[in-house]
Write a protein that holds these residues in place. Structure first.
Motif, mmCIF file in Angstrom:
data_model
loop_
_atom_site.group_PDB
_atom_site.id
_atom_site.type_symbol
_atom_site.label_atom_id
_atom_site.label_comp_id
_atom_site.label_asym_id
_atom_site.label_seq_id
_atom_site.Cartn_x
_atom_site.Cartn_y
_atom_site.Cartn_z
ATOM 1 N N ALA A 49 0.826 -1.210 0.000
ATOM 2 C CA ALA A 49 0.000 0.000 0.000
ATOM 3 C C ALA A 49 0.866 1.268 0.000
ATOM 4 C CB ALA A 49 -0.925 0.003 1.219
ATOM 5 N N PHE A 107 -11.326 -2.124 -2.889
ATOM 6 C CA PHE A 107 -10.208 -2.585 -2.055
ATOM 7 C C PHE A 107 -9.071 -1.557 -2.089
ATOM 8 C CE2 PHE A 107 -6.175 -4.623 -1.244
ATOM 9 C CZ PHE A 107 -6.430 -5.458 -0.181
ATOM 10 N N GLY A 108 -8.758 -1.063 -3.281
ATOM 11 C CA GLY A 108 -7.677 -0.080 -3.416
ATOM 12 C C GLY A 108 -7.947 1.154 -2.568
ATOM 13 N N MET A 111 -7.801 0.223 1.200
ATOM 14 C CA MET A 111 -6.405 -0.068 1.578
ATOM 15 C C MET A 111 -5.678 1.209 2.018
ATOM 16 S SD MET A 111 -3.656 -1.606 -1.125
ATOM 17 C CE MET A 111 -3.387 -0.153 -2.130
ATOM 18 N N GLN A 112 -5.975 2.319 1.357
ATOM 19 C CA GLN A 112 -5.309 3.574 1.737
ATOM 20 C C GLN A 112 -5.919 4.170 3.001
ATOM 21 O OE1 GLN A 112 -2.547 4.362 0.710
ATOM 22 N NE2 GLN A 112 -2.334 3.364 -1.275
ATOM 23 N N CYS A 117 -2.675 -3.266 3.087
ATOM 24 C CA CYS A 117 -3.461 -4.204 2.283
ATOM 25 C C CYS A 117 -3.682 -5.466 3.114
ATOM 26 C CB CYS A 117 -2.706 -4.506 0.992
ATOM 27 S SG CYS A 117 -1.034 -5.129 1.278
ATOM 28 N N LEU A 313 -12.614 -3.657 3.306
ATOM 29 C CA LEU A 313 -11.374 -4.211 2.732
ATOM 30 C C LEU A 313 -11.508 -5.732 2.555
ATOM 31 C CD1 LEU A 313 -8.491 -2.952 2.119
ATOM 32 C CD2 LEU A 313 -7.788 -3.889 4.308
ATOM 33 N N ALA A 317 -12.014 -7.652 -0.997
ATOM 34 C CA ALA A 317 -10.959 -8.598 -1.378
ATOM 35 C C ALA A 317 -11.575 -9.931 -1.789
ATOM 36 C CB ALA A 317 -9.993 -8.804 -0.215
ATOM 37 N N CYS A 323 -6.283 -10.086 -2.629
ATOM 38 C CA CYS A 323 -5.781 -8.745 -2.313
ATOM 39 C C CYS A 323 -4.499 -8.515 -3.112
ATOM 40 C CB CYS A 323 -5.528 -8.643 -0.811
ATOM 41 S SG CYS A 323 -4.287 -9.828 -0.213
ATOM 42 N N ASN A 324 -3.667 -7.610 -2.635
ATOM 43 C CA ASN A 324 -2.397 -7.339 -3.330
ATOM 44 C C ASN A 324 -1.549 -8.603 -3.459
ATOM 45 O OD1 ASN A 324 -3.366 -4.884 -2.082
ATOM 46 N ND2 ASN A 324 -1.537 -3.938 -2.956
ATOM 47 N N ALA A 346 -7.546 -1.556 -8.808
ATOM 48 C CA ALA A 346 -7.153 -1.235 -7.432
ATOM 49 C C ALA A 346 -6.311 0.044 -7.387
ATOM 50 C CB ALA A 346 -6.377 -2.398 -6.818
ATOM 51 N N SER A 350 -7.098 3.183 -5.215
ATOM 52 C CA SER A 350 -6.097 3.666 -4.261
ATOM 53 C C SER A 350 -5.946 5.187 -4.355
ATOM 54 C CB SER A 350 -4.757 2.976 -4.552
ATOM 55 O OG SER A 350 -3.724 3.539 -3.812
#
Lengths: 372, 58
Positions: A49, A107-108, A111-112, A117, A313, A317, A323-324, A346, A350
């Motif tokens: 992230a 999710f992106g 995540m921030q 992530c 999140l 996901a 996820c990532n 994503a 983000s």
């Protein structure tokens, strides 16, 4: 200082021996690999992230380049391995669909908001970051909730599973994957500010070690590195303990998932590496002479929003098939087209999440008027 | 004690306890794994198809 370090080392080793004795050598090896991930991610500060924020906010492309390097290293070995041992090893392939793209975008953004992530949330929690721990609780609940609705999301509109190997062949697929990563790396280098283009030695080492551990995961487990499935399984186990009947869930009634639900967590691949990852991060934090100051205190409303963002999140996901780690890192490095689409969606999310972050994570002192 | 007063060590220890809690709940419901059905140490070369579940599972 020594007793503290000795204690935490013994704690980690004790869990390793416990897993080995309870569930066999493969389980022990997977916990060891997970601990390795935790040591590298926290000890060498390799993340997912953070670099996505840095390239946008500070035109710093070094962390992102390290991610691409790690993925390329894994792909270079994984593609031939999967081609030669397809009966024993499986890739991280999933279909591209509307729900998957929406999930990756959300999710992106989330995540921030929680500053981590899938792997980052575990690392942050293990290394003593309260936002990470709260987000982890939400992630467990969210990925379980997402599993209950996954059939609906995949039913919206979805392509069949497409892979680089399927489109270009094993060798052509690897070439296309490496070419794609090289093109992205060139874009990052062009976009990054002078002095923020080439990763420092620390990140070269981290990328190489992460790649080696990811390959070890593939060889030992027979499947690539993942995070989300294990957390969703933990949520399902807790829900079952609370009286939930998961036999009515399409996802958990699926024979493979039902088997995982009935079996011990110590037999689940992603659970084992997740536990190791958190323990590894905890060990790094305790080995340091100074564990660092606690994360800045937030308002109660911000903590509640972090819990909500953690739920989102985990849910997103599940919608996005990973996820990532499971979708971006393992998907691309084993030839899944969905990994590339996940990356684009994503990353867009983000960028939105970075704009929302100041509205969500408000320091407590800022609202009470205390000096900064 | 407020949330802001929690040190990194305390929060990290709470995270480890969370793992312990999940394992305890799991052990109580699913029991211990059967070692006699444990897979070979390494999947590669085992001759067995992978049986684990991944994030890409449907």
């Amino acid at each position: 200082m020594f007793p503290r370090r000795a204690f935490v080392t013994l704690l980690v080793l004790a869990f390793l021996v416990f897993t080995f004795a309870m569930a066999g050598p493969r389980a022990g090896l997977l916990v060891a690999i997970g601990i390795g991930f935790g040591l590298v991610l926290e000890g060498l500060r390799f993340g997912f992230a953070g670099p996505w924020r840095l390239i946008v906010a500070e035109r710093d492309g070094r962390g992102l380049l390290a991610q691409f390097l790690a993925i390329a290293l894994v792909a270079s070995v994984a593609f031939p391995l999967l081609a030669a041992h397809g009966g024993e090893l499986s890739p991280a392939h999933a279909p591209v669909g509307l729900g998957m793209i929406l999930g990756a975008f959300v999710f992106g953004a989330a995540m921030q908001l929680v500053m981590g992530c899938g792997s980052g949330t575990l690392i942050n929690a293990g290394s003593g970051n309260l936002v990470g721990l709260i987000a982890l609780l939400g992630f467990i609940g969210g990925s379980f909730a997402g599993s209950l609705h996954l059939g609906w999301w995949t039913g919206l509109a979805s392509l069949p599973v497409l892979s680089m190997q399927g489109v270009f062949g094993a060798n052509g697929g690897l070439f296309a994957t490496l070419a794609g990563l090289a093109a992205l790396a060139a874009l990052v280098i062009w976009r990054a500010a002078p002095g923020k283009r080439l990763p420092p030695a620390r990140l070269w080492w981290a990328a190489t070690l992460i790649a080696a551990l990811a390959l070890a995961n593939l060889v030992v487990a027979g499947q690539p590195w993942g995070i989300v499935y294990g957390l969703g399984l933990w949520g399902a186990k807790i829900a079952q303990a609370g009286g939930a009947d998961l036999a009515v869930s399409g996802f958990w009634a699926n024979p493979g998932n039902a088997e995982r639900l009935d079996a011990s967590i110590l037999t689940d691949v992603t659970s084992l590496t997740n536990i190791g990852l958190l323990l590894g991060a905890f060990a790094v934090m305790r080995w340091r002479s100074d564990p660092g100051a606690p994360a800045r205190a937030l308002t109660a409303r911000s903590y509640a929003l972090v819990l909500l963002a953690g739920l989102v999140l985990g849910y997103s996901a599940r919608m996005a098939f990973g996820c990532n780690v499971g979708a971006f890192f393992s998907g691309i490095s084993t030839g899944s087209l969905h990994g590339w689409v996940w990356l684009a969606a994503a990353f867009a999310g983000s960028t939105l999440g970075l704009k929302l972050r100041p509205l969500v994570l408000r320091p407590a002192a800022q609202l009470t008027g205390a000096p900064a | 004690m407020t949330l802001s007063a929690l040190s990194r060590v305390t929060v990290g220890a709470l995270a480890v306890c969370l793992i312990g809690l999940v394992l305890a709940v799991d052990l109580a419901r699913s029991g211990a794994p059967d070692l006699f059905t444990a897979p070979p140490a390494i999947a590669l070369g085992s001759g067995q198809a992978p049986t684990g579940a991944h994030c890409t599972a449907q």
